[in-house]
Design an enzyme around this catalytic site. Structure first.
Site, PDB file in Angstrom:
ATOM      1  N   MET A 287      38.713  40.527  45.997  1.00  0.00           N
ATOM      2  CA  MET A 287      38.943  39.107  45.717  1.00  0.00           C
ATOM      3  C   MET A 287      40.292  38.926  45.004  1.00  0.00           C
ATOM      4  SD  MET A 287      35.262  37.430  45.101  1.00  0.00           S
ATOM      5  CE  MET A 287      35.023  37.951  43.407  1.00  0.00           C
TER       6      MET A 287
ATOM      7  N   GLU B  87      43.896  48.691  38.546  1.00  0.00           N
ATOM      8  CA  GLU B  87      43.782  50.105  38.933  1.00  0.00           C
ATOM      9  C   GLU B  87      42.465  50.431  39.637  1.00  0.00           C
ATOM     10  OE1 GLU B  87      45.741  52.890  39.054  1.00  0.00           O
ATOM     11  OE2 GLU B  87      47.325  51.440  38.705  1.00  0.00           O
TER      12      GLU B  87
ATOM     13  N   HIS C 256      40.852  48.506  41.867  1.00  0.00           N
ATOM     14  CA  HIS C 256      41.083  48.209  43.287  1.00  0.00           C
ATOM     15  C   HIS C 256      42.062  49.214  43.888  1.00  0.00           C
ATOM     16  CE1 HIS C 256      40.387  44.034  41.558  1.00  0.00           C
ATOM     17  NE2 HIS C 256      39.463  44.079  42.489  1.00  0.00           N
TER      18      HIS C 256
ATOM     19  N   GLN D 147      31.861  51.778  42.359  1.00  0.00           N
ATOM     20  CA  GLN D 147      30.600  51.961  41.628  1.00  0.00           C
ATOM     21  C   GLN D 147      30.471  50.932  40.503  1.00  0.00           C
ATOM     22  OE1 GLN D 147      28.001  53.817  42.123  1.00  0.00           O
ATOM     23  NE2 GLN D 147      26.970  53.692  40.131  1.00  0.00           N
TER      24      GLN D 147
ATOM     25  N   ASP E  58      30.474  47.812  40.768  1.00  0.00           N
ATOM     26  CA  ASP E  58      29.470  46.846  41.239  1.00  0.00           C
ATOM     27  C   ASP E  58      28.398  47.638  41.991  1.00  0.00           C
ATOM     28  OD1 ASP E  58      30.862  44.110  40.668  1.00  0.00           O
ATOM     29  OD2 ASP E  58      32.395  45.406  41.507  1.00  0.00           O
TER      30      ASP E  58
ATOM     31  N   GLN F 243      25.837  45.916  44.283  1.00  0.00           N
ATOM     32  CA  GLN F 243      26.504  45.414  45.484  1.00  0.00           C
ATOM     33  C   GLN F 243      26.736  46.559  46.475  1.00  0.00           C
ATOM     34  OE1 GLN F 243      30.062  42.708  45.335  1.00  0.00           O
ATOM     35  NE2 GLN F 243      31.171  44.597  45.703  1.00  0.00           N
TER      36      GLN F 243
ATOM     37  N   MET G 121      37.502  48.462  34.112  1.00  0.00           N
ATOM     38  CA  MET G 121      38.501  47.476  34.555  1.00  0.00           C
ATOM     39  C   MET G 121      37.836  46.385  35.369  1.00  0.00           C
ATOM     40  SD  MET G 121      41.951  49.408  35.447  1.00  0.00           S
ATOM     41  CE  MET G 121      42.757  50.397  34.212  1.00  0.00           C
TER      42      MET G 121
ATOM     43  N   ARG H   5      37.991  40.025  35.311  1.00  0.00           N
ATOM     44  CA  ARG H   5      37.531  39.111  34.249  1.00  0.00           C
ATOM     45  C   ARG H   5      38.017  39.536  32.858  1.00  0.00           C
ATOM     46  NH1 ARG H   5      33.141  38.511  37.980  1.00  0.00           N
ATOM     47  NH2 ARG H   5      32.930  36.304  38.438  1.00  0.00           N
TER      48      ARG H   5
HETATM   49  P1  AMP Z   1      36.385  42.453  43.453  1.00  0.00           P
HETATM   50  O1  AMP Z   1      37.801  42.085  43.729  1.00  0.00           O
HETATM   51  O2  AMP Z   1      35.975  42.277  42.035  1.00  0.00           O
HETATM   52  O3  AMP Z   1      35.422  41.849  44.451  1.00  0.00           O
HETATM   53  O4  AMP Z   1      36.300  44.022  43.697  1.00  0.00           O
HETATM   54  C1  AMP Z   1      36.688  44.608  44.922  1.00  0.00           C
HETATM   55  C2  AMP Z   1      36.224  46.043  44.934  1.00  0.00           C
HETATM   56  O5  AMP Z   1      36.825  46.755  43.855  1.00  0.00           O
HETATM   57  C3  AMP Z   1      34.699  46.166  44.751  1.00  0.00           C
HETATM   58  O6  AMP Z   1      34.208  47.164  45.636  1.00  0.00           O
HETATM   59  C4  AMP Z   1      34.577  46.582  43.312  1.00  0.00           C
HETATM   60  O7  AMP Z   1      33.410  47.332  43.034  1.00  0.00           O
HETATM   61  C5  AMP Z   1      35.827  47.435  43.131  1.00  0.00           C
HETATM   62  N1  AMP Z   1      36.174  47.551  41.710  1.00  0.00           N
HETATM   63  C6  AMP Z   1      36.321  46.527  40.825  1.00  0.00           C
HETATM   64  N2  AMP Z   1      36.569  47.011  39.591  1.00  0.00           N
HETATM   65  C7  AMP Z   1      36.555  48.367  39.694  1.00  0.00           C
HETATM   66  C8  AMP Z   1      36.734  49.433  38.757  1.00  0.00           C
HETATM   67  N3  AMP Z   1      36.972  49.216  37.482  1.00  0.00           N
HETATM   68  N4  AMP Z   1      36.643  50.699  39.225  1.00  0.00           N
HETATM   69  C9  AMP Z   1      36.391  50.946  40.545  1.00  0.00           C
HETATM   70  N5  AMP Z   1      36.224  49.984  41.467  1.00  0.00           N
HETATM   71  C10 AMP Z   1      36.302  48.711  41.054  1.00  0.00           C
END
Ligand code: AMP
Length: 287
Positions: free
Chosen positions: A30, A35, A37, A149, A151, A154, A185, A188
């Site tokens: 999103m 780091e 992502h 991991q 999420d 999810q 990380m 938010r």
């Molecule tokens: P989001 O943009 O929040 O929807 O996240 C996109 C992807 O990045 C999802 O698969 C998340 O689980 C992953 N993600 C978000 N934060 C982290 C993190 N701190 N460590 C590893 N993967 C993450």
């Protein structure tokens, strides 16, 4: 690096990748890339010929319009960071292109939504996630897709969806990337107010208390561990516990006794508006 803005163009591109017999790694995000992502994009780049990243703040997975409104959008920086990490294609669709006005079909996950975030955010969140990920899989036709991991629920729900609906894609789940002080990380985290860092860290600290009790002290009763974790979080003013749970890593059902690998997962609310989640995997004597 290509930037693609429409579903139609992305579908044409995806078909060309398949025709050229290249492997295609896909990282859905999103945006507001950090780091966490970028670790997924780097892994995808190691394992595939072509790497695509989608940046789409999916309205249908937000239960709170204010949260959707406030979600950080940093597209220019994201394009640069994703490209440096190894993305070949960045997909930036408009919501109107992704969702027809007359849409009428969703993907409905079931049992795995009846725990953890599903209880507090509601099932609609995971219906929104599954539906958009299913659509993205049909748009990208990837050989592998990468999830964090961070999420965990999810990732598990999507793994289940892929098996149940026979999507021809391999799901890769990567470890949580943390800040130096241990905070997971998250996009938010930018909303953590000055002086509130310690409170934000209370969840990770509690997870470590739980881990210590399981791995070092050999305590097996989940309620005892959860109570100790909750007590340590509630020492922080302005922090509410959304949930803390010790669950099976496969079914997400409560593990009343810790005699195998479990996930300790939690969500807290900071100053009544910011919701943070985190989890760790652990087992008696260490994983
Ligand atoms: P989001 O943009 O929040 O929807 O996240 C996109 C992807 O990045 C999802 O698969 C998340 O689980 C992953 N993600 C978000 N934060 C982290 C993190 N701190 N460590 C590893 N993967 C993450």
């Amino acid at each position: 690096m290509k930037i693609i803005n429409t579903v139609k163009d992305m579908q044409l591109e995806a078909r060309d990748i398949i025709k050229s017999s290249q492997t295609h790694g896909f990282v859905p995000t999103m945006g507001n890339l950090h780091e966490g992502h970028l670790s997924l994009i780097r892994k995808a780049a190691e394992e595939n010929d072509v790497v695509s990243v989608s940046i789409f703040v999916n309205p249908s997975q937000f239960e709170d319009p204010a949260d959707l409104e406030e979600y950080p959008r940093t597209v220019e920086d994201d394009i640069e960071a994703a490209s440096e990490a190894g993305a070949d294609i960045i997909f930036l669709p408009e919501a109107e292109d992704m969702y027809s006005e007359r849409r009428d079909t969703v993907v409905l996950p079931n049992k795995l939504t009846e725990h953890l975030c599903g209880l507090s955010r509601g099932k609609a969140h995971f219906i929104g996630v599954c539906t958009v990920v299913a659509k993205l899989f049909n748009i990208f036709l990837p050989s592998k897709a990468y999830f964090g991991q961070k999420d965990a629920q999810q990732a598990l729900i999507i793994q289940r969806m892929v098996i149940d609906l026979n999507f021809p894609v391999e799901i890769v789940i990567s470890p949580i990337i943390r800040e130096e002080d241990g905070l997971a990380m998250s996009s938010r985290n930018a909303r953590i107010k000055e002086g509130r860092r310690e409170s934000a860290l209370s969840l990770y600290r509690a997870l470590n208390i739980g881990r210590e009790m399981i791995e070092k002290q050999g305590i097996e009763t989940s309620s005892e561990i959860i109570n100790a974790m909750a007590e340590s979080i509630l020492e922080n003013d302005g922090v509410e516990i959304d949930y803390i749970d010790i669950v099976s890593t496969e079914t997400l059902e409560d593990a009343e006794k810790v005699d195998d690998v479990v996930m300790i997962a939690g969500a807290i609310r900071l100053d009544d508006d910011l919701r943070l989640i985190d989890n760790i995997l652990t087992a008696p004597g260490g994983k």
